[in-house]
Design a protein around this motif. Sequence first.
Motif, PDB file in Angstrom:
ATOM      1  N   LEU A  16      15.735  39.853  28.431  1.00  0.00           N
ATOM      2  CA  LEU A  16      16.207  39.079  27.314  1.00  0.00           C
ATOM      3  C   LEU A  16      16.490  39.546  26.112  1.00  0.00           C
ATOM      4  O   LEU A  16      17.403  39.585  25.400  1.00  0.00           O
ATOM      5  CB  LEU A  16      15.558  37.626  27.157  1.00  0.00           C
ATOM      6  CG  LEU A  16      15.600  36.848  28.383  1.00  0.00           C
ATOM      7  CD1 LEU A  16      14.828  35.609  28.389  1.00  0.00           C
ATOM      8  CD2 LEU A  16      17.194  36.240  28.742  1.00  0.00           C
ATOM      9  N   LEU A  17      15.427  40.420  25.660  1.00  0.00           N
ATOM     10  CA  LEU A  17      15.544  40.877  24.378  1.00  0.00           C
ATOM     11  C   LEU A  17      15.516  42.376  23.758  1.00  0.00           C
ATOM     12  O   LEU A  17      15.694  42.638  22.676  1.00  0.00           O
ATOM     13  CB  LEU A  17      14.046  40.631  23.627  1.00  0.00           C
ATOM     14  CG  LEU A  17      13.534  39.000  23.638  1.00  0.00           C
ATOM     15  CD1 LEU A  17      12.349  38.705  23.479  1.00  0.00           C
ATOM     16  CD2 LEU A  17      14.665  38.174  22.872  1.00  0.00           C
ATOM     17  N   GLN A  26      17.129  45.796  23.051  1.00  0.00           N
ATOM     18  CA  GLN A  26      18.208  46.355  22.033  1.00  0.00           C
ATOM     19  C   GLN A  26      17.869  47.786  22.029  1.00  0.00           C
ATOM     20  O   GLN A  26      17.034  48.032  21.078  1.00  0.00           O
ATOM     21  CB  GLN A  26      18.581  45.589  21.102  1.00  0.00           C
ATOM     22  CG  GLN A  26      18.939  44.479  20.987  1.00  0.00           C
ATOM     23  CD  GLN A  26      19.039  43.674  19.465  1.00  0.00           C
ATOM     24  OE1 GLN A  26      19.236  44.402  18.531  1.00  0.00           O
ATOM     25  NE2 GLN A  26      18.824  42.317  19.483  1.00  0.00           N
ATOM     26  N   THR A  70      10.100  49.648  26.066  1.00  0.00           N
ATOM     27  CA  THR A  70      10.516  48.894  25.314  1.00  0.00           C
ATOM     28  C   THR A  70      10.797  49.731  23.902  1.00  0.00           C
ATOM     29  O   THR A  70       9.982  50.140  23.074  1.00  0.00           O
ATOM     30  CB  THR A  70       9.521  47.853  25.066  1.00  0.00           C
ATOM     31  OG1 THR A  70       9.179  47.194  26.314  1.00  0.00           O
ATOM     32  CG2 THR A  70      10.354  46.621  24.047  1.00  0.00           C
ATOM     33  N   HIS A 125      12.613  48.034  21.348  1.00  0.00           N
ATOM     34  CA  HIS A 125      12.734  46.788  20.300  1.00  0.00           C
ATOM     35  C   HIS A 125      11.804  46.066  20.576  1.00  0.00           C
ATOM     36  O   HIS A 125      11.760  44.942  21.160  1.00  0.00           O
ATOM     37  CB  HIS A 125      14.051  46.217  20.634  1.00  0.00           C
ATOM     38  CG  HIS A 125      14.812  45.357  19.572  1.00  0.00           C
ATOM     39  ND1 HIS A 125      15.425  45.960  18.533  1.00  0.00           N
ATOM     40  CD2 HIS A 125      15.069  44.047  19.241  1.00  0.00           C
ATOM     41  CE1 HIS A 125      15.921  44.957  17.674  1.00  0.00           C
ATOM     42  NE2 HIS A 125      15.364  43.966  18.348  1.00  0.00           N
ATOM     43  N   THR A 179       9.909  42.907  19.628  1.00  0.00           N
ATOM     44  CA  THR A 179       9.856  41.672  18.666  1.00  0.00           C
ATOM     45  C   THR A 179       8.458  41.120  19.009  1.00  0.00           C
ATOM     46  O   THR A 179       7.679  41.487  19.941  1.00  0.00           O
ATOM     47  CB  THR A 179      10.613  40.455  19.076  1.00  0.00           C
ATOM     48  OG1 THR A 179      10.460  40.219  20.453  1.00  0.00           O
ATOM     49  CG2 THR A 179      12.030  41.188  19.308  1.00  0.00           C
ATOM     50  N   ILE A 213       7.816  38.443  20.719  1.00  0.00           N
ATOM     51  CA  ILE A 213       7.718  38.034  22.027  1.00  0.00           C
ATOM     52  C   ILE A 213       7.317  39.066  23.001  1.00  0.00           C
ATOM     53  O   ILE A 213       6.364  38.882  23.818  1.00  0.00           O
ATOM     54  CB  ILE A 213       8.967  37.308  22.340  1.00  0.00           C
ATOM     55  CG1 ILE A 213       9.389  36.270  21.428  1.00  0.00           C
ATOM     56  CG2 ILE A 213       8.872  36.921  23.940  1.00  0.00           C
ATOM     57  CD1 ILE A 213      10.666  35.715  21.984  1.00  0.00           C
ATOM     58  N   LEU A 227      16.015  38.560  15.984  1.00  0.00           N
ATOM     59  CA  LEU A 227      14.563  38.537  15.675  1.00  0.00           C
ATOM     60  C   LEU A 227      14.150  39.563  14.960  1.00  0.00           C
ATOM     61  O   LEU A 227      14.542  40.833  15.152  1.00  0.00           O
ATOM     62  CB  LEU A 227      13.849  38.229  17.074  1.00  0.00           C
ATOM     63  CG  LEU A 227      13.694  37.037  17.546  1.00  0.00           C
ATOM     64  CD1 LEU A 227      13.212  37.164  18.999  1.00  0.00           C
ATOM     65  CD2 LEU A 227      13.261  35.925  16.667  1.00  0.00           C
ATOM     66  N   PRO A 228      13.173  39.547  14.048  1.00  0.00           N
ATOM     67  CA  PRO A 228      12.448  40.903  13.407  1.00  0.00           C
ATOM     68  C   PRO A 228      11.704  41.674  14.456  1.00  0.00           C
ATOM     69  O   PRO A 228      11.016  41.205  15.378  1.00  0.00           O
ATOM     70  CB  PRO A 228      11.636  40.318  12.435  1.00  0.00           C
ATOM     71  CG  PRO A 228      11.414  39.041  12.669  1.00  0.00           C
ATOM     72  CD  PRO A 228      12.504  38.429  13.505  1.00  0.00           C
ATOM     73  N   ALA A 229      12.063  43.156  14.356  1.00  0.00           N
ATOM     74  CA  ALA A 229      11.489  43.819  15.437  1.00  0.00           C
ATOM     75  C   ALA A 229      11.221  45.236  14.840  1.00  0.00           C
ATOM     76  O   ALA A 229      11.470  45.469  13.687  1.00  0.00           O
ATOM     77  CB  ALA A 229      12.587  44.062  16.406  1.00  0.00           C
ATOM     78  N   TRP A 230      10.598  45.987  15.712  1.00  0.00           N
ATOM     79  CA  TRP A 230      10.052  47.256  15.237  1.00  0.00           C
ATOM     80  C   TRP A 230      10.323  48.214  16.410  1.00  0.00           C
ATOM     81  O   TRP A 230      10.441  47.952  17.537  1.00  0.00           O
ATOM     82  CB  TRP A 230       8.433  46.938  15.143  1.00  0.00           C
ATOM     83  CG  TRP A 230       7.894  48.407  15.023  1.00  0.00           C
ATOM     84  CD1 TRP A 230       7.595  49.172  13.869  1.00  0.00           C
ATOM     85  CD2 TRP A 230       7.114  49.235  16.005  1.00  0.00           C
ATOM     86  NE1 TRP A 230       6.709  50.408  14.079  1.00  0.00           N
ATOM     87  CE2 TRP A 230       6.598  50.362  15.316  1.00  0.00           C
ATOM     88  CE3 TRP A 230       6.910  49.023  17.361  1.00  0.00           C
ATOM     89  CZ2 TRP A 230       5.919  51.040  15.990  1.00  0.00           C
ATOM     90  CZ3 TRP A 230       6.072  50.066  18.121  1.00  0.00           C
ATOM     91  CH2 TRP A 230       5.718  51.141  17.341  1.00  0.00           C
ATOM     92  N   GLN A 231      10.863  49.289  16.001  1.00  0.00           N
ATOM     93  CA  GLN A 231      11.535  50.225  16.901  1.00  0.00           C
ATOM     94  C   GLN A 231      10.614  51.509  16.565  1.00  0.00           C
ATOM     95  O   GLN A 231      10.307  52.220  15.562  1.00  0.00           O
ATOM     96  CB  GLN A 231      12.913  50.782  16.463  1.00  0.00           C
ATOM     97  CG  GLN A 231      13.865  49.957  17.081  1.00  0.00           C
ATOM     98  CD  GLN A 231      15.195  50.515  16.901  1.00  0.00           C
ATOM     99  OE1 GLN A 231      15.333  51.230  15.810  1.00  0.00           O
ATOM    100  NE2 GLN A 231      16.234  49.887  17.304  1.00  0.00           N
TER     101      GLN A 231
END
Lengths: 222, 313
Positions: A16-17, A19, A106, A108, A110, A112, B42-46
């Motif tokens: 779902l999340l 990117q 993964t 990206h 978040t 979650i 959503l705030p995210a971290w890569q």
Amino acid sequence: MYNICFTSMPILAYSLLEQHICIEVLLDNATLYREIAKNAVLRWGTFLYWTVLGVFHGLLFFFGVRFLFSNPALQDNGQVFGNWSYGTIVFTVLVFTVTLKLALDTRHWTWINHFVIWGSLAFYVFFSFFWGGIIWPFLRQQRLYFVFANMLSSVSAWLVIILLILLSLLPEILLVVFRKPRGPHARQKKMVQSSVGGHQSPRSSARPLLMRTFSDESNTVI
Amino acid sequence: MMASSYNAKEEDGHHSGTSSHGAAGAVKSKKPDNTAFKQQRLPAWQPILTAGTVLPAFFVIGLIFIPIGIGLFVSSNNIKEFQIDYTGVDISSPCYSCAKNFSWNSTTPCVCSVPFTLNQSFESNVFMYYGLSNFYQNHRRYVKSRDDSQLNGDRSALTNPSKECEPYRTSDGLPIAPCGAIANSLFNDTLELYHIDSNGTSNPIPLAKKGIAWWTDKHVKFRNPGGNNNLSVAFHGTNKPVNWRNPVYELDPSDPENNGFINEDFIVWMRTAALAHLPQALSHHPEEAQHDPHPTQWQILVDHHLQLPCAQL
């Protein structure tokens, strides 16, 4: 039990999340969509890679623990492990490897993602303690009584679990490090441009960890 | 592009709103909510791995773990093992006569002694194990053939064992305690260790038979029905397993804490091994096995009882 409780939530959150390329880059470079045209991600090559990787994992888990069990007196007081401890070690390595492989994939993260991945692992540990912690009143067989806790009390079991997890994730790590990016990867070029320019899109919600790259074909993760 | 798509959606909402205006009030717009979750903001971290992060991390982890590895390697090399085979297949072996002429239901024991020499000193906490090779305790039908609630001291399971124990469930009309193929094939050779000193006299070495089973097995999982006393009364109405010489309450009559189901040798045997070659704990000697580094003579006295009828397994 395995599919529902231990490994279903992480992949759901991933689907779902995730990117791989952030929204702004995609909107500016619509040609990136060509890379996934005609179901390119589900080609035979990818499928075979995942199947072979699964077979490799299975063989590594089972025979790795079998090699460890050539002398089953693994506890510090000389007591012996049985076949339920064998299975528990294999299963623990399996659950951790599968979840950590998804964590490696993964891009990206978040809140979650953090919650379901680390939460699934914690739930597995908690559940194993709970399942093996009491004598179930209406069951005839009490096979797993205290097996998990006993396994964790042995240093050899800990070492083997960590070693097998790292060995099974090694192909993935090597692939990530050594794979040369093919074709015009707009994302990579975008990264180089933005690092040079220093301009961050105002709508960006992703915060890259380190923007400094050494060359065009640096080992940025694809 | 973004602006035009917003407009289209707004018109849609408007349109459906006006059409059903007279009917049932406002209709919910189909536009997704402008929350961070639904708009994928959503705030995210890569993670981006560059050489500047990976290489230092690699070297730090290496520096931490290499000394640990060296320490483990050195300590594992210090562990000494010695194996003796007392099967007696070879004619020149001392146990040949016992292996050939003995049947499992003989009442007189057959004793044979196996001498061996230790060339190095074994430091304290010496453990003694017995092992069987090519004995597949992990066969599925064998592993299932037990009744854990009977072994937990449950009265109803004592008189009515589980169906999984077939064909070792009843004998002569009485239920078997403990039932099942695992219990039936209990290892009952006794081994005693003697040290032969320079005079030629053999000194028996005391071996502690406690502490070989898991603590939770001995104190929680395996319980005698009705307490540890009066076991012959507690097991009244049951029969011993077919291939045993003594019933279960005579496994160790001298020690009530080691008799019946909570006998440690029995508990260790019931923990089925994973592979075909199964070493099981027998006893342990808490002191040093040898004080001087010269080769010394030892002797093991084997009281042969075990003879498994291979046709039934």
